[in-house]
Design an enzyme around this catalytic site. Structure first.
Site, PDB file in Angstrom:
ATOM      1  N   LYS A   1       0.815  -1.216   0.000  1.00  0.00           N
ATOM      2  CA  LYS A   1       0.000   0.000   0.000  1.00  0.00           C
ATOM      3  C   LYS A   1       0.848   1.265   0.000  1.00  0.00           C
ATOM      4  O   LYS A   1       0.523   2.230  -0.670  1.00  0.00           O
ATOM      5  CB  LYS A   1      -0.938   0.193   1.197  1.00  0.00           C
ATOM      6  CG  LYS A   1      -1.300  -0.914   2.069  1.00  0.00           C
ATOM      7  CD  LYS A   1      -2.287  -0.459   3.117  1.00  0.00           C
ATOM      8  CE  LYS A   1      -1.887  -0.591   4.563  1.00  0.00           C
ATOM      9  NZ  LYS A   1      -0.737  -1.296   4.972  1.00  0.00           N
TER      10      LYS A   1
ATOM     11  N   ARG B   1      -8.151   0.963  10.458  1.00  0.00           N
ATOM     12  CA  ARG B   1      -7.726  -0.424  10.672  1.00  0.00           C
ATOM     13  C   ARG B   1      -8.803  -1.216  11.402  1.00  0.00           C
ATOM     14  O   ARG B   1      -8.630  -2.415  11.615  1.00  0.00           O
ATOM     15  CB  ARG B   1      -6.461  -0.487  11.533  1.00  0.00           C
ATOM     16  CG  ARG B   1      -5.140  -0.117  10.858  1.00  0.00           C
ATOM     17  CD  ARG B   1      -4.647  -1.132   9.869  1.00  0.00           C
ATOM     18  NE  ARG B   1      -3.317  -1.659  10.011  1.00  0.00           N
ATOM     19  CZ  ARG B   1      -2.192  -1.135   9.516  1.00  0.00           C
ATOM     20  NH1 ARG B   1      -2.192   0.014   8.906  1.00  0.00           N
ATOM     21  NH2 ARG B   1      -1.060  -1.764   9.633  1.00  0.00           N
TER      22      ARG B   1
ATOM     23  N   ARG C   1      11.770  -7.364   2.382  1.00  0.00           N
ATOM     24  CA  ARG C   1      11.473  -5.920   2.410  1.00  0.00           C
ATOM     25  C   ARG C   1      12.466  -5.120   3.240  1.00  0.00           C
ATOM     26  O   ARG C   1      12.787  -5.490   4.367  1.00  0.00           O
ATOM     27  CB  ARG C   1      10.055  -5.701   2.944  1.00  0.00           C
ATOM     28  CG  ARG C   1       9.664  -4.239   2.981  1.00  0.00           C
ATOM     29  CD  ARG C   1       8.182  -4.046   2.960  1.00  0.00           C
ATOM     30  NE  ARG C   1       7.575  -4.178   4.271  1.00  0.00           N
ATOM     31  CZ  ARG C   1       6.318  -3.833   4.524  1.00  0.00           C
ATOM     32  NH1 ARG C   1       5.539  -3.361   3.566  1.00  0.00           N
ATOM     33  NH2 ARG C   1       5.826  -3.987   5.731  1.00  0.00           N
TER      34      ARG C   1
ATOM     35  N   ARG D   1      12.357  -3.025   8.892  1.00  0.00           N
ATOM     36  CA  ARG D   1      11.412  -2.533   9.897  1.00  0.00           C
ATOM     37  C   ARG D   1      11.383  -3.466  11.096  1.00  0.00           C
ATOM     38  O   ARG D   1      11.567  -4.676  10.938  1.00  0.00           O
ATOM     39  CB  ARG D   1      10.006  -2.468   9.288  1.00  0.00           C
ATOM     40  CG  ARG D   1       9.745  -1.207   8.541  1.00  0.00           C
ATOM     41  CD  ARG D   1       8.417  -1.228   7.831  1.00  0.00           C
ATOM     42  NE  ARG D   1       7.302  -1.733   8.619  1.00  0.00           N
ATOM     43  CZ  ARG D   1       6.020  -1.541   8.293  1.00  0.00           C
ATOM     44  NH1 ARG D   1       5.705  -0.850   7.211  1.00  0.00           N
ATOM     45  NH2 ARG D   1       5.052  -2.035   9.024  1.00  0.00           N
TER      46      ARG D   1
ATOM     47  N   ARG E   1       0.302  -9.722  12.900  1.00  0.00           N
ATOM     48  CA  ARG E   1      -0.253  -8.604  12.114  1.00  0.00           C
ATOM     49  C   ARG E   1      -1.336  -9.123  11.175  1.00  0.00           C
ATOM     50  O   ARG E   1      -2.354  -8.472  10.964  1.00  0.00           O
ATOM     51  CB  ARG E   1       0.852  -7.923  11.291  1.00  0.00           C
ATOM     52  CG  ARG E   1       1.816  -7.135  12.135  1.00  0.00           C
ATOM     53  CD  ARG E   1       3.094  -6.837  11.390  1.00  0.00           C
ATOM     54  NE  ARG E   1       2.951  -5.847  10.346  1.00  0.00           N
ATOM     55  CZ  ARG E   1       3.842  -5.665   9.375  1.00  0.00           C
ATOM     56  NH1 ARG E   1       4.917  -6.417   9.299  1.00  0.00           N
ATOM     57  NH2 ARG E   1       3.660  -4.724   8.485  1.00  0.00           N
TER      58      ARG E   1
HETATM   59  P1  AMP Z   1       1.963  -0.084   8.752  1.00  0.00           P
HETATM   60  O1  AMP Z   1       3.185   0.767   8.550  1.00  0.00           O
HETATM   61  O2  AMP Z   1       0.720   0.499   8.126  1.00  0.00           O
HETATM   62  O3  AMP Z   1       2.182  -1.529   8.368  1.00  0.00           O
HETATM   63  O4  AMP Z   1       1.687  -0.091  10.339  1.00  0.00           O
HETATM   64  C1  AMP Z   1       2.637  -0.612  11.252  1.00  0.00           C
HETATM   65  C2  AMP Z   1       2.008  -0.794  12.634  1.00  0.00           C
HETATM   66  O5  AMP Z   1       1.584   0.474  13.140  1.00  0.00           O
HETATM   67  C3  AMP Z   1       0.767  -1.673  12.692  1.00  0.00           C
HETATM   68  O6  AMP Z   1       1.082  -3.054  12.755  1.00  0.00           O
HETATM   69  C4  AMP Z   1       0.132  -1.170  13.997  1.00  0.00           C
HETATM   70  O7  AMP Z   1       0.832  -1.652  15.142  1.00  0.00           O
HETATM   71  C5  AMP Z   1       0.380   0.331  13.899  1.00  0.00           C
HETATM   72  N1  AMP Z   1      -0.709   1.018  13.167  1.00  0.00           N
HETATM   73  C6  AMP Z   1      -0.641   1.571  11.921  1.00  0.00           C
HETATM   74  N2  AMP Z   1      -1.819   2.118  11.564  1.00  0.00           N
HETATM   75  C7  AMP Z   1      -2.661   1.896  12.613  1.00  0.00           C
HETATM   76  C8  AMP Z   1      -4.037   2.211  12.868  1.00  0.00           C
HETATM   77  N3  AMP Z   1      -4.800   2.848  11.968  1.00  0.00           N
HETATM   78  N4  AMP Z   1      -4.568   1.818  14.046  1.00  0.00           N
HETATM   79  C9  AMP Z   1      -3.831   1.187  14.976  1.00  0.00           C
HETATM   80  N5  AMP Z   1      -2.537   0.863  14.811  1.00  0.00           N
HETATM   81  C10 AMP Z   1      -1.955   1.209  13.630  1.00  0.00           C
END
Ligand code: AMP
Length: 213
Positions: A14, A89, A124, A159, A170
């Site tokens: 994304k 989310r 990644r 990451r 996740r």
């Molecule tokens: P991402 O970079 O989008 O994969 O997000 C990494 C992590 O950040 C996720 O696994 C969650 O722990 C946290 N996170 C990101 N977006 C949200 C959200 N909208 N609500 C809650 N936690 C989030």
């Protein structure tokens, strides 16, 4: 001005699609994950909580996320239109966004199978400075120079949550909490299913739908 949401399982790409679309349509890329990672870098008290949630693959509390998003959306640049990457989310977040009275025009759901995601997680890497995403195991997604960002020459890093154990959590969080929002937006008539796999094909499919917004 158009506002767009991208929904996808972890490691579906994304962030990469959001970058490409923002560049093409001059929109603002709002990555909640990136905002959280910036907060962690500051070493604040809340940063410790955020890091532990991320490392365990769990969602951060809605209140923190909604406040963060609310502040970001109030910044002037968002008036030209934005792409939300990583929000909402869960259903509560989707409902809270509705209450902010911000019109969402398109929601794209990138449907990628778990096996493919696991392969992507393994290779990644992201730029430690500008956040651009690369993949060491996929020829078309490799950086030109090993471990160096093509855009800003900074170091590429892994990451904290890109490992198989965290991925499983996740993914489970995604199935249980995030997938219900697909029907929430489908019922509003603004959801588009994108079933392509390759980065360029996904992009072209979305552009076909958006046209000349
Ligand atoms: P991402 O970079 O989008 O994969 O997000 C990494 C992590 O950040 C996720 O696994 C969650 O722990 C946290 N996170 C990101 N977006 C949200 C959200 N909208 N609500 C809650 N936690 C989030």
């Amino acid at each position: 001005m158009k506002n767009i949401i991208l929904i996808a399982p972890p490691a579906a790409g994304k962030g990469t699609q959001a970058d490409m679309l923002c560049y093409k349509y001059n929109l603002v890329h709002i990555s909640i994950g990136d905002l959280l990672r910036e907060e962690i870098k500051k070493g604040s008290e809340i940063g410790h909580y955020l890091e532990s949630q991320m490392k365990s693959g769990k969602l951060v509390k809605d209140k923190i996320i909604i406040d963060l998003l609310h502040n970001r959306l109030n910044e002037n640049d968002c008036k030209k239109g934005f792409i939300l990457d990583g929000f909402p989310r869960n259903l509560n977040q989707a409902e809270q966004l509705d209450k902010m009275n911000i019109k969402i025009d398109y929601v794209f759901y990138l449907d990628v199978e778990k096996e493919v995601l696991i392969n992507r997680i393994t290779g990644r890497v992201v730029c430690s400075s500008c956040g651009t995403v690369y993949n060491n195991l996929i020829e078309t997604l490799k950086s030109k120079q090993e471990n160096i960002c093509d855009k800003c020459n900074s170091e590429l890093i892994k990451r904290i949550d890109d490992n198989i154990e965290t991925f499983e959590n996740r993914y489970e969080t995604y199935i249980n909490e995030t997938q219900p929002i697909i029907d929430f937006y489908r019922n509003k008539g603004i959801l588009y299913d994108i079933k392509q796999l390759e980065k360029q094909e996904v992009f072209e499919e979305i552009v076909k739908i958006l046209g000349d917004i």
